[in-house]
Design an enzyme around this catalytic site. Structure first.
Site, PDB file in Angstrom:
ATOM      1  N   HIS A 298       0.854  -1.185   0.000  1.00 31.69           N
ATOM      2  CA  HIS A 298       0.000   0.000   0.000  1.00 31.69           C
ATOM      3  C   HIS A 298       0.891   1.237   0.000  1.00 31.69           C
ATOM      4  CE1 HIS A 298      -3.623   2.278   0.885  1.00 31.69           C
ATOM      5  NE2 HIS A 298      -2.896   2.975   1.736  1.00 31.69           N
ATOM      6  N   ASP A 300       0.932   4.990  -0.102  1.00 34.12           N
ATOM      7  CA  ASP A 300       0.142   6.217  -0.065  1.00 34.12           C
ATOM      8  C   ASP A 300       0.765   7.217  -1.032  1.00 34.12           C
ATOM      9  OD1 ASP A 300      -2.007   5.753   1.887  1.00 34.12           O
ATOM     10  OD2 ASP A 300      -0.340   5.327   3.232  1.00 34.12           O
ATOM     11  N   ASP A 410      -7.895   1.495   2.091  1.00 40.36           N
ATOM     12  CA  ASP A 410      -7.547   2.416   3.175  1.00 40.36           C
ATOM     13  C   ASP A 410      -8.345   3.713   3.195  1.00 40.36           C
ATOM     14  OD1 ASP A 410      -6.073   3.281   5.374  1.00 40.36           O
ATOM     15  OD2 ASP A 410      -4.630   4.345   4.136  1.00 40.36           O
ATOM     16  N   HIS A 625      -6.450   9.628  -0.857  1.00 38.20           N
ATOM     17  CA  HIS A 625      -7.113   9.484   0.447  1.00 38.20           C
ATOM     18  C   HIS A 625      -6.350  10.028   1.655  1.00 38.20           C
ATOM     19  CE1 HIS A 625      -5.123   5.370   0.339  1.00 38.20           C
ATOM     20  NE2 HIS A 625      -4.788   5.767   1.541  1.00 38.20           N
TER      21      HIS A 625
HETATM   22 ZN   LIG Z   1      -3.402   4.770   2.731  1.00 42.00          ZN
END
Ligand SMILES: [Zn+2]
Length: 1077
Positions: A298, A300, A410, A625
């Protein structure tokens, strides 16, 4: 009878059970023998005597085998390989133990190594590099090979065969980034703002020879040890695991950790994990596995580091995975976010080629179908559409395939129309897990049908291991069943594992552990059987088939997947949110006018596709996000400020170009208003600007303001009488309805402030107890009349918030010109905000009673409770809305409009719009400074209906008035794409744009198609069957289709006499593709 003789015939074994007990044997004290296991693999006081000491059988450090030189990039720059290795860069000698910094700086190491002859036949030699930060290994000729993450996370690079010739010097480069996986948080607390002056010590730069058997035993022992610790004590499987582990330790001690004894230890381990764990063969049994492990990392797109660092994290992480996929045939890795692939393509072509090769092989898998893993609460409906359109088109253009699963592990809550939009974007399934973060209620399902407002459904799966960055522990596999909540329907699950955010995804250790977990299931049982998923799509295919053929009826969940956490994210980083809204509005207007201009504008005008794509990609990126929700560090908001500045600059030019191409010319002189044309960019004709209708000399004023006492003013038009006392509204009287909107003695437009200290996640969370600290803010100045014209009146008041902060509010009322259109009481606020952990809101008490309030969401309305009956109701004490929220009872209601806000609450008869927060982490300066905010109160007789929907649009979309030499000549064209008067007023024509692949538009990503198309997107905004006709003005249409969001033609539709005839079901979003003649 005869029993005795039978007994006598039982054969006896040769070993004799001794008659006399030779010695005492005690029962094992269970916990002591269990706690002992840690001593074998820990790095504590017995390290040198334990298995850990046997993992490597050789280590070379420093010269002559490892020579190290470094060049530090200037001024926190992140140079490319070419720049870093340019002639003239002075590489100086360095060594282990030296520290490098400050935070965010980059250091390039030239590492020359020579292997000794005795290492020629070592089975595996590795470079161990631990700079306590992130790093990347490059070849001497500039190929990025693999990422490294310090602090022991991922510190080994296997020396490839071509580097293994002895006595020959080889050179590699290592790019060291002075940040950890989670940036540079102060004091090591992840969410604290970055510490600017952090230094990273180079702890390891060694060549090591690996004892592969010892390493394998290490994983055997780890997993069997987990079985001893985590299986229930009343199971034989737990006891056996404990015996096997103790036997391994005893054997190791007896053999003094020699090579042969390690082999013997592994033989003992096989009794528990089976004999296939050294290869992917372990998965090749006929047994059905229910836990589907899938690798992911993941990343970001921004969070505790800026975009520029994300770009490097992607290259590092995905390169690791390409290497791991080569070494572990069972491994499968998924990666989402088209934007991340685009960055890799632009900045790391070699890494992108490797990724592409693996995508072709099928083991590196694209997923998600969206541009980034975006927030879903706040982007407009059209933004959600574009996330999918830009995402899917990218995946299709680069890899020949669209995604079938929407992947959003997420994001902070999931809006109710997503299932409909997913399906319209070619995705029937949805994966997430974030609701496991709820801090009030436990979400009740794992696998279920998630149903949108219009009834569209997708199969949703929330991983029961409750993480998307699992370490592939025994416990993760176990929890995939113990926490599975939908086993009545189907017991299978996904287990997404791999280090996120620069940890580089799955490690070889994860894969080794999973092999052993599988081995245990087949050999011993009890542990759920795990396999490496062939793909996430295959996992969902099975579920979809089961649902389709009626084998299983999955339970349903209607409406939003509300996250009971992170409610502050509807408000934090106010300017960023405002920029999002303004960008969406600007893009809407440009696309509409540019479409018209390409149909009937100047011949040489070209639809500005490339520039629009650039704008959209910026806007979509900022909806990531951790960006739009306000949970990133200050650096990220400097990045997004720049992106929005580009969007507005380009947008203004594109808007002017389109208006110019339509023949408008603002330099025209003539009689007053003779050349004025209002550009109607919405699907209905807006009311004429009041100023055009009311002559300033008019004798009968239709709106007035009077001072009636000290700091008491009355603003009045034909519909409303508003009393303002010391800056707050003390009476709001609806003249026609003969009704006071406020409860007796209460004040509307009242500014209130709360103490705002959530349990931990400052920028993210506002916790329910903040409501206890409500404090009313009192006006600090006298109220003055600041506008008193024939069409509008206004009064202004300043309110001191603290020594440093103030807010100036201007309440205005305009003349009412149309009795069918409710008047707005508007407020413009200018705020200077310098608070610490405070939350500013504005309140609107009403005389309305209803157990539910309504909130605009993407393409529809969501209703939420106004009471706190259950914990589920109370959890929604702060919710998201778009352009309006409404509280209505039978016969009357009040809508609150806004033009840049998203946080709202309705409790009982009180509505509250959230204005500003002041968290200090992870951005120490979030929201400090000047803000401009607008909202409006719109009381209305009758129910919530199109008056509120349209008022929300009109409050947000500016009315453009421009001059045209012959207004009549443009009128016909400007009448296109409007709803006919007979159409259901619930219909909204939301977007008009050109076809993506039209030959005069196409950006070349996908094959262009002949002809010119217009896309018309319409939705039902109120929730009911809607029929109507979209006019076409002078536009001649050859053929028309209903299409999906990706603009695939689906069914042909007829064009009627008046235009495009449409019929939509409740809250349906429909797109039409018109082929022009
Ligand atoms: Zn995230």
């Amino acid at each position: 009878m005869g029993g005795d003789s039978k007994r006598a015939m039982v054969p006896t074994t040769s070993a004799k059970y001794p008659q006399l007990a030779p010695r005492p044997v005690g029962k094992q004290i269970h916990h002591l023998y269990r706690d002992r296991l840690g001593l074998f693999t820990n790095s504590g006081q017995y390290k040198e005597q334990s298995l850990v000491a046997k993992l490597y059988d050789g280590r070379l450090s420093g010269e002559p085998h490892v020579k190290l030189h470094v060049w530090s990039a200037p001024d926190l720059t992140r140079p490319t390989f070419k720049e870093a290795t340019a002639k003239g860069n002075e590489y100086r000698k360095t060594q282990k133990g030296e520290s490098f910094g400050p935070s965010w700086s980059t250091h390039w190491f030239k590492l020359q190594f020579t292997l000794p002859y005795e290492w020629t036949y070592k089975p595996q030699v590795e470079l161990h590099w631990d700079s306590n930060s992130e790093a990347m290994v490059w070849t001497e000729d500039g190929k990025p090979l693999q990422g490294l993450t310090g602090g022991g996370e991922r510190t080994e690079w296997i020396i490839p065969q071509e580097f293994r010739d002895y006595d020959k010097e080889h050179t590699i480069y290592i790019e060291m980034a002075c940040n950890g996986m989670f940036g540079n948080p102060t004091g090591g607390d992840t969410i604290q703002p970055p510490e600017p002056n952090r230094y990273f010590q180079l702890g390891e730069a060694d060549l090591v020879s690996v004892n592969l058997n010892a390493r394998a035993l290490y994983y055997d022992f780890w997993i069997i040890g987990d079985a001893a610790r985590e299986f229930p004590e009343d199971s034989w499987e737990e006891h056996q695991a404990l015996q096997v582990c103790n036997e391994i330790m005893d054997c190791f001690i007896a053999g003094e950790g020699s090579r042969p004894c390690i082999k013997e230890c592994r033989e003992i381990a096989k009794r528990y994990v089976g004999d296939k764990v050294d290869s992917a063969e372990v998965y090749k049994t006929d047994n059905d596995a229910i836990v589907n492990a899938i690798g992911n990392c993941h990343i970001d797109t921004c969070w505790l580091w800026p975009w520029a660092e994300t770009q490097r994290k992607i290259a590092r992480s995905w390169s690791n995975q390409c290497d791991l996929l080569d070494r572990y045939p069972e491994h499968r890795f998924v990666a989402s976010q088209a934007q991340q692939y685009k960055w890799l393509e632009q900045l790391y072509p070699y890494a992108m080629d490797r990724v592409k090769d693996h995508i072709k092989k099928g083991n590196f898998q694209t997923i998600g179908g969206s541009w980034v893993e975006h927030d879903t609460n706040m982007p407009s409906g059209e933004s959600l559409v574009r996330q999918f359109l830009y995402g899917q088109r990218f995946f299709e253009s680069r890899f020949g395939e669209r995604c079938r699963t929407f992947w959003l592990p997420d994001t902070f809550g999931y809006s109710t129309q997503l299932p409909q939009l997913c399906r319209l974007a070619g995705m029937n399934r949805f994966f997430t897990q974030k609701l496991s973060w709820n801090n009030i209620n436990n979400f009740p399902h794992t696998t279920f049908n998630w149903v949108a407002l219009d009834g569209s459904q997708v199969i949703c799966h929330m991983a029961p291991c409750e993480t998307y960055t699992a370490e592939a522990h025994f416990g993760d596999v176990k929890r995939s069943v113990t926490q599975h909540k939908s086993m009545d329907q189907d017991a299978t699950s996904l287990l997404p594992f791999g280090k996120g955010d620069g940890g580089g995804g799955p490690t070889f250790g994860h894969l080794e552990k999973l092999r052993r977990c599988r081995g245990i299931s087949d050999k011993v049982g009890l542990l759920p059987r795990v396999k490496m998923a062939e793909s996430v799509d295959e996992f969902f295919d099975r579920l979809e088939k089961k649902a389709a053929n009626g084998e299983t009826e999955f339970v349903t969940w209607y409406g939003e997947l509300y996250l009971e956490l992170h409610r502050g994210c509807y408000t934090t980083q106010a300017n960023n949110k405002r920029n999002n809204r303004k960008s969406e509005v600007l893009l809407h207007d440009i696309e509409y006018l540019a479409t018209l201009a390409t149909i009937e504008g100047e011949k040489e005008y070209k639809y500005p596709k490339k520039a629009l794509d650039g704008m959209w990609e910026d806007v979509l990126l900022c909806q990531f996000h951790d960006c739009l929700p306000g949970s990133a560090i200050e650096m990220c908001y400097r990045d997004s400020d720049e992106a929005y500045a580009r969007v507005f600059k380009t947008g203004q030019k594109l808007l002017q170009d389109a208006i110019g191409a339509l023949g408008f010319d603002d330099s025209l002189k003539g009689l007053e208003h003779q050349h004025d044309v209002t550009l109607e960019t919405l699907g209905w004709k807006r009311e004429q600007e009041v100023c055009d209708l009311v002559s300033p000399n008019s004798l009968s004023r239709s709106v007035t303001v009077q001072q009636t006492g000290k700091d008491v003013f009355v603003l009045e038009n034909e519909q409303l009488k508003v009393e303002v006392t010391e800056g707050a509204i003390t009476s709001l009287y609806d003249v026609a309805a003969k009704r006071e909107v406020l409860p007796k003695g209460q004040k509307s437009n009242q500014l209130v402030i709360f103490d705002d200290k959530p349990l931990y996640w400052q920028a993210w969370d506002v916790e329910v107890y903040h409501l206890n600290s409500r404090k009313e803010l009192k006006a600090s100045s006298s109220t003055t009349i600041t506008e008193d014209s024939a069409h509008r009146v206004a009064v202004s008041t300043t309110t001191k918030i603290s020594e440093k902060s103030w807010i100036k509010t201007t309440i205005s009322l305009s003349a009412a010109t149309d009795s069918s259109k409710p008047s707005l009481v508007e407020t413009e606020a200018e705020v200077e905000w310098h608070e610490t952990m405070k939350f500013l809101k504005v309140e609107f008490p009403t005389n309305i009673r209803n157990t539910e309030a309504s909130y605009e969401t993407q393409y529809g309305i969501i209703r939420r409770p106004t009471h706190y009956n259950t914990n589920w109701d109370m959890a929604k004490f702060e919710v998201v809305c778009h352009k309006w929220a409404d509280l209505s009872e039978h016969g009357y209601g009040v809508s609150i409009l806004n033009e840049s806000k998203y946080g709202f609450a309705a409790a009982g008869n009180l509505m509250r719009l959230s204005l500003l927060r002041a968290p200090k982490a992870p951005d120490a300066h979030a929201d400090m400074g000047r803000h401009h905010i607008k909202w409006a109160i719109m009381p209305h007789a009758g129910p919530l209906d199109e008056r509120t929907v349209r008022a929300g649009y009109e409050f947000n979309y500016p009315a453009h008035v421009h001059k045209h030499p012959e207004p009549a000549s443009i009128a016909h064209l400007m009448s296109a794409f409007k709803l006919t008067p007979g159409s259901s007023p619930s219909l909204v024509v939301d977007t008009i744009k050109r076809g993506e692949d039209d030959e005069d538009v196409s950006n070349g990503d996908m094959p262009a198609k002949k002809g010119r198309h217009v896309i018309v997107r319409v939705y039902d905004s109120l929730g009911g069957l809607s029929r109507g006709t979209v006019t076409l003005g002078p536009i001649k249409v050859k053929k028309a289709w209903k299409c999906n969001l990706l603009e695939d033609e689906q069914e042909e539709v007829k064009i009627g006499k008046e235009g495009l005839e449409i019929e939509l079901r409740t809250f349906e979003v429909a797109s039409y593709k018109l082929l022009l003649e």
